[in-house]
Enzyme design. Structure first.
Site, PDB file in Angstrom:
ATOM      1  CB  VAL A   1      -0.944   0.014   1.223  1.00 27.33           C
ATOM      2  CG1 VAL A   1      -1.846   1.239   1.181  1.00 27.33           C
ATOM      3  CG2 VAL A   1      -1.782  -1.262   1.268  1.00 27.33           C
TER       4      VAL A   1
ATOM      5  CE  LYS B   1      -5.214  -3.877  -0.535  1.00 25.11           C
ATOM      6  NZ  LYS B   1      -6.241  -4.884  -0.114  1.00 25.11           N
TER       7      LYS B   1
ATOM      8  CG  ASP C   1      -7.680 -11.164   6.993  1.00 23.27           C
ATOM      9  OD1 ASP C   1      -7.274 -11.751   8.018  1.00 23.27           O
ATOM     10  OD2 ASP C   1      -6.910 -10.681   6.153  1.00 23.27           O
TER      11      ASP C   1
END
Length: 479
Positions: A182, A195, A291
């Site tokens: 990033v 990103k 996540d």
């Protein structure tokens, strides 16, 4: 004329009042009687022979023309607002409105006239040379025309991405994510985070865009657009000035970050909980993030939290008793729910488990996988999950009056400047979130309610600490 008595009164003469003595009076003919007013019956039977009629055709035609002119004017105004095109601008002379151009607002977000993010603006037109040279943008094959339904992100050119990041210089590197690095950049006078992914990550690239173009919430990072070259893919997000939550919890001084006060920790937990509640319950399609961790929670300039990295997000399938998605196990160890590791069953309760681990991180300042104290650094057996360490401490802590081992687990950077009852309640909430049985875990709506109450109590506690200069002096996260 006979009177009332037998005496004769004589003849009666009619003398007009307008006569003149000595002149003969001439009688005038009587005026004709006025004609009777025509009745409905008379009008209905008498045909109208007049040649002049009321101009109904002209009136209706004029009204039609007026309505058409109004409709054209409204349509022209709508188109002008939509494209934000100003013909007086010398840069627009001789050019048609470009649907990839957007109006820059100094509010920290890319918006156009309607106030919606450009993630919802159509972006399937090909860039022109005026937009960034002749570099070919190679959009992945899997990105069909309807892959984003009706909401599409804006397309940036590769040259814009390269220029905004100073050719991906190390000075602009913000960190490394699950599927790429990033970088900080400035696109059209707006700070962004970009990103950078390899073209082999097309699946994750498309998944993240599909999710972020459908979900919009203050506690979710906002996708602005994307770009693609022959070998690389790029996602452009709003920029979060204070970076990762992880850097403010785990040895913050060595990373150039400030430690967080107790109030900020509770507020960050509440922000992240609201973002999760939104994708679990309030979107048209419900999603599991899969996540959730402290490195996927970003902090903006006001230290408000935003959930990021939706590359592993999964659409949950609704059934009669639960919402679940069977898939291969992905995510980060230390945050994975037991049933997810065992069966590969991703549910909203899997996210709740990971969020409980984040709560333990906020309380303790330790990482999700930690080392047991007093053991050698070379042994593999010393590594334990933070959840197991905190649960062990809570078993020896009956209530907030007797914190016991729990107090030793609380982040020393707080310098004992926190309400003990609120810290205990937050630890007990985290314990419920990491319960072995997913049925016994609260849903995110319940978590939001509990954290809101803890935040309110913490604010009341802070108000009682007005005499303690350390709470307000900025020594702890600026409060």
């Amino acid at each position: 004329m006979a009177g009332p008595d037998p005496i004769t009164a004589g003849k009666v003469y009619y003398i007009p009042l307008n006569s003149v003595p000595g002149q003969a009076y001439v009688t005038l003919p009587a005026p004709p009687a006025p004609a009777p007013a025509p009745t409905d019956y008379t009008l209905s039977e008498t045909p109208d022979h007049h040649s002049t009629k009321f101009p109904y055709g002209w009136v209706i035609g004029s009204m039609g023309v007026a309505l058409a002119l109004i409709a054209i004017a409204v349509l022209a105004l709508v188109l002008w607002k939509f494209f934000g095109y100003n013909p007086q601008d010398p840069n627009n002379q001789g050019k048609s409105p470009d649907r990839h151009k957007f109006q820059l607002l100094k509010s920290g977000s890319f918006c156009y006239g309607s106030g919606r993010y450009l993630c919802c603006q159509f972006g399937n037109a090909k860039p022109t040379r005026a937009d960034g040279g002749d570099h070919h943008i190679n959009v992945p094959k899997g990105m069909a025309a309807d892959v984003f339904d009706r909401e599409k992100p804006i397309v940036f050119t590769y040259e814009e991405i390269l220029t905004s990041t100073d050719s991906f210089s190390d000075a602009n590197l913000l960190g490394h994510g699950t599927y790429g690095s990033v970088y900080y950049g400035v696109l059209r006078d707006q700070e962004v985070a970009i990103k950078r992914m390899m073209a082999t990550k097309t699946k994750e690239f498309i998944v993240e865009m599909k999710v972020l173009c459908k979900v919009h919430h203050a506690s979710l990072v906002e996708l602005i657009g994307y770009a693609a070259s022959k070998d690389e893919l790029f996602l452009v997000y709003e920029y979060s000035q204070n970076g990762l939550l992880k850097n403010h919890l785990h040895d913050p001084e060595s990373k150039g970050c400030s430690s967080l006060s107790w109030i900020f920790r509770v507020q960050i937990a509440l922000d992240a909980a609201r973002g999760l509640e939104y994708i679990h319950e309030h979107t048209k399609d419900h999603y599991v993030h899969r996540d959730i961790k402290s490195s996927n929670i970003l902090l903006d300039g006001s230290l408000r939290a935003k959930i990021s990295d939706f590359g592993l997000a999964k659409l949950v399938v609704k059934s009669s008793d639960a919402e679940a998605s069977v898939t291969k196990v992905v995510g980060t160890f230390g945050y994975l729910a037991p049933e997810y590791l065992r069966d590969g069953l991703a549910t909203t309760k899997s996210d709740v488990y990971a969020f409980g681990v984040v709560l333990f991180e906020l309380i303790s300042g330790k990482e999700a996988i930690t080392r047991a104290e007093g053991m050698g650094a070379s042994s593999n057996s010393e590594r334990r999950s933070l959840a197991s360490v905190m649960l062990t401490a809570l078993r020896k802590c009956p209530n907030s009056m007797y914190m016991g081992n729990l107090k030793d687990c609380i982040d020393h950077n707080l310098r004992d400047l926190y309400p003990h009852d609120c810290a205990y309640k937050m630890a007990m909430l985290a314990k419920q979130c990491v319960d072995e049985d997913p049925v016994l875990r609260p849903d995110m709506k319940q978590v939001v309610i509990t954290l809101s109450q803890i935040l309110l109590s913490s604010i009341e506690w802070e108000a009682t600490q007005a005499g303690n200069s350390q709470v307000f002096s900025g020594l702890v996260a600026g409060r």
